[in-house]
Motif scaffolding. Structure first.
Motif, PDB file in Angstrom:
ATOM      1  N   SER A  61      -1.838  -8.425  -4.654  1.00 55.28           N
ATOM      2  CA  SER A  61      -0.491  -9.083  -5.116  1.00 55.28           C
ATOM      3  C   SER A  61      -1.042  -9.668  -6.846  1.00 55.28           C
ATOM      4  CB  SER A  61       0.300  -9.722  -4.023  1.00 55.28           C
ATOM      5  OG  SER A  61      -0.604 -10.721  -3.413  1.00 55.28           O
ATOM      6  N   ASN A  76       3.583  -6.609  -2.070  1.00 57.40           N
ATOM      7  CA  ASN A  76       2.315  -6.572  -1.231  1.00 57.40           C
ATOM      8  C   ASN A  76       2.574  -8.018  -0.976  1.00 57.40           C
ATOM      9  OD1 ASN A  76       0.611  -4.438  -2.239  1.00 57.40           O
ATOM     10  ND2 ASN A  76       1.531  -4.659  -3.856  1.00 57.40           N
ATOM     11  N   GLN A  77       2.452  -9.213  -0.994  1.00 63.00           N
ATOM     12  CA  GLN A  77       2.733 -10.286   0.294  1.00 63.00           C
ATOM     13  C   GLN A  77       3.361  -9.920   1.211  1.00 63.00           C
ATOM     14  OE1 GLN A  77       4.430 -13.501  -2.616  1.00 63.00           O
ATOM     15  NE2 GLN A  77       3.091 -14.025  -3.557  1.00 63.00           N
ATOM     16  N   SER A 108      -0.163 -16.365  -3.593  1.00 59.76           N
ATOM     17  CA  SER A 108      -0.764 -16.136  -2.152  1.00 59.76           C
ATOM     18  C   SER A 108      -2.231 -16.158  -1.986  1.00 59.76           C
ATOM     19  CB  SER A 108      -0.791 -14.540  -3.688  1.00 59.76           C
ATOM     20  OG  SER A 108       0.329 -13.742  -3.605  1.00 59.76           O
ATOM     21  N   GLY A 158       3.618  -7.153  -7.237  1.00 59.11           N
ATOM     22  CA  GLY A 158       3.134  -8.042  -6.279  1.00 59.11           C
ATOM     23  C   GLY A 158       3.548  -8.728  -4.838  1.00 59.11           C
TER      24      GLY A 158
END
Length: 540
Positions: A173, A150-151, A192, A147
């Motif tokens: 994420s 991916n951020q 997010s 997660g």
């Protein structure tokens, strides 16, 4: 013999728990130092972390202590040192098999390089981290790492301005965070949602942006940098809607967090929006105060990025106990550094040539416009309009005297002296003074307004106002060409810098002189200098 065997068995039985206790103690001290000591006493924590490194025997223990030191320097705002220790930890990863810590080191470096504006290097470590994250055995830790990484990929796309491309990474994420205990992942999930709020703001979908900002706000229970960005985003939406009252409420909350935060990115974004707010309600004095704060935050950020830009693996000094790098690797690093320096010098020389070429184009353009103004002046001098009449002609009409047309108003010596004084005036920056006027300059040059107006009309082919405006635009053009920091400033700040009373007047005169709007001209310069163009974007 039997006695010796008993002693050996006793030592073997007791050795295992002792070794396990030692390992547990090392991890426990690391965690305690990171969680409990960091916020209170960084120097004390650094001493503990250093002693941990000295007592470390295994490569994994060395990696853990190096990352702990790197995190401590991050909290202290010392990004150069945090990167040095992070890179030292990275150099030991080939000696360990722990996927969780390999991922953690890559994730730490990805975040640090992003924060100093080196986005390509950040992406490199992000992809390495994602590769190792898939090998983490613990499902919860695997999801959390995926997660966060991916951020980082979403941040990379956002910094390049590819906002639609960032959305899938942010949504991915959130799916990873949802696999874990929701309460445990409140803060990452809030980050997010804040990112989605910012992305949809930049895509001008303000309703969706506000919904994500409020979702992020609901997940946070205390003040933090993320909450500051949320309030700033909501304030930005209200600015777009010209809802000044609600914008003020949100921006005051954001400012309170920004002032106590170490995040230069947060400070810069908040001060930019507050500057826009005061411009919107017509309070130019307060707008200028926040413009100064914005510029300081930008310059601090720029200085930090410039300090870090030259750092690569070959200049990151190894820790005193981790200098186990082979001679071949050192040689390769030196060659890499030499090549890097050569490339940088090549691009700097190329960039200077481009700027010199562009400067000559602008100079020619200004001269052409000046000659066009002169031709227009000559063409209209025979008409009934009085805007281009020379000083001595006005005096003839006013006084009804018998002077001949074009008869000199002053002696040749006086005229020559005034021209010399004007040349000195052009070399300085007095023309940027907001109080500049014909009478003001006449007093500065110890002459009268008639003489001064006459000389400017006769020798500068312009009236006083046009003459001063050209000098101001010429000044700001030089700044934009020679100092790339000026290209990051708001147009209102550029206007203020060269003495214009408003954004609109500056833009109008700038276009009249250069045939470009200020924003179009800056965009053109940025395109010319693209290899050296790294900056954060603000809410516009």
């Amino acid at each position: 013999m039997f006695r010796s065997l008993l002693k050996f068995l006793f030592l073997l039985i007791t050795a295992v728990p002792v070794l396990a206790q030692k390992k547990y103690s090392f991890d426990q001290i690391c965690e305690r130092t990171s969680v409990h000591v960091i916020p209170k006493d960084i120097p004390k924590a650094l001493k503990k972390a250093d002693s941990l490194y000295m007592s470390a025997h295994e490569p994994l223990e060395k990696v853990k202590s190096l990352i702990l030191v790197a995190e401590l320097h991050h909290f202290a705002g010392e990004f150069k040192k945090s990167l040095c220790y992070g890179e030292n930890a990275y150099s030991l990863l080939n000696q360990i098999k722990d996927a969780e810590w390999i991922t953690r080191v890559n994730g730490f470096l990805a975040k640090e390089y992003r924060l100093v504006g080196l986005y390509e290097r950040s992406k490199k470590y992000t992809l390495l981290g994602l590769k190792s994250a898939g090998q983490i055995n613990d499902p919860g830790k695997r999801s959390e790492a995926a997660g966060l990484l991916n951020q980082e990929l979403a941040y990379y796309e956002m910094e390049l301005g590819n906002f639609p491309n960032a959305i899938p990474y942010i949504e991915r994420s959130l799916r990873e965070f949802e696999k874990n205990d929701p309460e445990y992942n409140d803060r990452p999930a809030a980050a997010s949602h804040q990112m989605l709020g910012y992305v949809y703001f930049r895509l001008e979908n303000y309703d969706l942006s506000e919904a994500y900002y409020h979702k992020a706000e609901s997940l946070l229970k205390e003040d933090c940098c993320i909450l500051g960005l949320i309030y700033n985003g909501l304030g930005g939406i209200r600015l777009k809607q010209k809802n000044w009252k609600e914008a003020e409420v949100y921006l005051k909350k954001a400012e309170k967090i920004a002032d106590s935060s170490r995040s230069l990115k947060l400070k810069k974004a908040v001060y930019s929006n507050i500057n826009d707010y005061y411009e919107g309600i017509g309070d130019n004095f307060k707008a200028s105060l926040y413009a100064v704060k914005y510029v300081r935050a930008y310059e601090d950020m720029d200085a930090r990025s410039r300090e870090i830009t030259g750092i690569t693996e070959n200049v990151l000094k190894p820790h005193k106990k981790s200098a186990h790098i082979s001679v071949i690797k050192n040689t390769a690093i030196i060659v890499l550094l030499t090549s890097l320096v050569g490339i940088i010098i090549f691009f700097r020389i190329k960039q200077k040539k481009q700027r010199s070429k562009l400067r000559n184009i602008i100079r020619s353009q200004i001269q052409l416009i000046a000659s066009q103004d002169e031709a227009l002046q000559v063409k209209s001098s025979g008409g009934l309009e009085f805007s281009n009449i020379s000083v001595e002609e006005v005096d003839d009409k006013d006084n009804g005297g018998n002077k001949k047309k074009n008869e000199p108003l002053m002696t040749q010596e006086t005229e020559t002296k005034l021209l010399e004084l004007l040349e000195d005036f052009e070399k300085g920056e007095l023309y940027n003074n907001k109080n500049m006027s014909l009478s003001f300059l006449a007093a500065e040059l110890n002459t009268n307004t008639k003489y001064l107006s006459y000389v400017i009309n006769q020798h500068k082919n312009a009236d006083f106002k046009t003459y001063v405006n050209r000098l101001r635009i010429n000044y700001i053009v030089d700044k934009l060409i020679n100092d790339d920091r000026y290209r990051q400033y708001k147009i209102s700040i550029l206007a203020d810098e060269c003495g214009f009373s408003s954004h609109s007047k500056f833009a109008s005169v700038f276009k009249a002189v250069t045939d470009f709007s200020p924003s179009a001209y800056i965009k053109h310069l940025d395109a010319e200098a693209q290899p050296d163009n790294t900056h954060f974007r603000e809410n516009n």
